[in-house]
Design an enzyme around this catalytic site. Structure first.
Site, short mmCIF file in Angstrom:
data_model
loop_
_atom_site.label_atom_id
_atom_site.label_comp_id
_atom_site.label_asym_id
_atom_site.label_seq_id
_atom_site.Cartn_x
_atom_site.Cartn_y
_atom_site.Cartn_z
CG HIS A 55 0.06 0.26 2.57
ND1 HIS A 55 -0.08 -1.69 3.12
CD2 HIS A 55 0.19 0.98 3.29
CE1 HIS A 55 1.45 -1.30 4.24
NE2 HIS A 55 0.71 0.32 4.26
CG HIS A 59 8.16 3.97 -0.29
ND1 HIS A 59 8.43 5.54 0.97
CD2 HIS A 59 8.15 2.95 0.36
CE1 HIS A 59 7.97 5.23 2.02
NE2 HIS A 59 8.37 3.95 2.08
#
Length: 187
Positions: free
Chosen positions: A40, A127
């Site tokens: 995620h 990220h």
């Protein structure tokens, strides 16, 4: 409860990451691979929170969401923290849409700090974590460095950001399992 706020990734991005991980494993990179179902885009790790804070956090998420329309982010590149030469975390980065994502995170951060959460110590670097390395051997460090160099400009696709989710992180001997507590749609 141990919690964080994140953006779920699309099934198309999940498929692209599946192929990436297989490639990296074939190249001999050994690490603790994040289960693809757990990948995620974290906006803010909250740590251990009291159940009574959940309502306040969800209210904040709803307030912040009112100021954002859905937007698109592209995922690109491969890198490592603290660096490709000394990897501890292997990640896929964000290209287009990074500004909107950063504004979303900044507003959440401001609200959380005003609620009494300590400010985030590190600057936000959006990220997707794909692997972790505790004490990588020289050979693994070299392979990670080469893999990052080879893929530093590679695109992995784009996805819509239409909501954010408050997750509970449940730790067990098999690793972390994430439970969706509340999903909040962007206006």
């Amino acid at each position: 409860m141990r919690a964080f706020i994140a953006i779920e990734i699309s099934s198309e991005i999940r498929r692209a990451l599946t192929l990436l991980v297989k490639e990296l494993q074939k190249e001999g990179i050994q690490g603790r691979w994040v289960p693809l179902s757990n990948i995620h885009l974290t906006l803010r790790f909250l740590g251990n929170i009291q159940n009574e804070h959940v309502v306040e956090i969800v209210k904040l998420m709803e307030e912040v969401a009112k100021g954002f329309r859905p937007f698109t982010v592209s995922l690109e590149g491969l890198g490592a923290f603290p660096s490709a030469a000394r990897p501890r975390v292997l990640w896929v980065g964000v290209g287009d849409g990074q500004d909107a994502l950063s504004r979303l995170q900044e507003q959440l951060e401001r609200g959380l700090v005003s609620m009494g959460f300590p400010p985030e110590e590190k600057a936000f670097k959006p990220h997707l974590t794909v692997a972790r390395f505790k004490f990588p051997k020289e050979e693994v460090r070299r392979k990670v460095y080469q893999a990052c160099r080879k893929r530093e400009k590679k695109g992995w696709g784009a996805m819509a950001v239409a909501s954010m989710v408050l997750f509970e992180s449940i730790l067990s001997s098999e690793g972390a399992h994430y439970r969706k507590v509340k999903e909040v749609a962007l206006s």
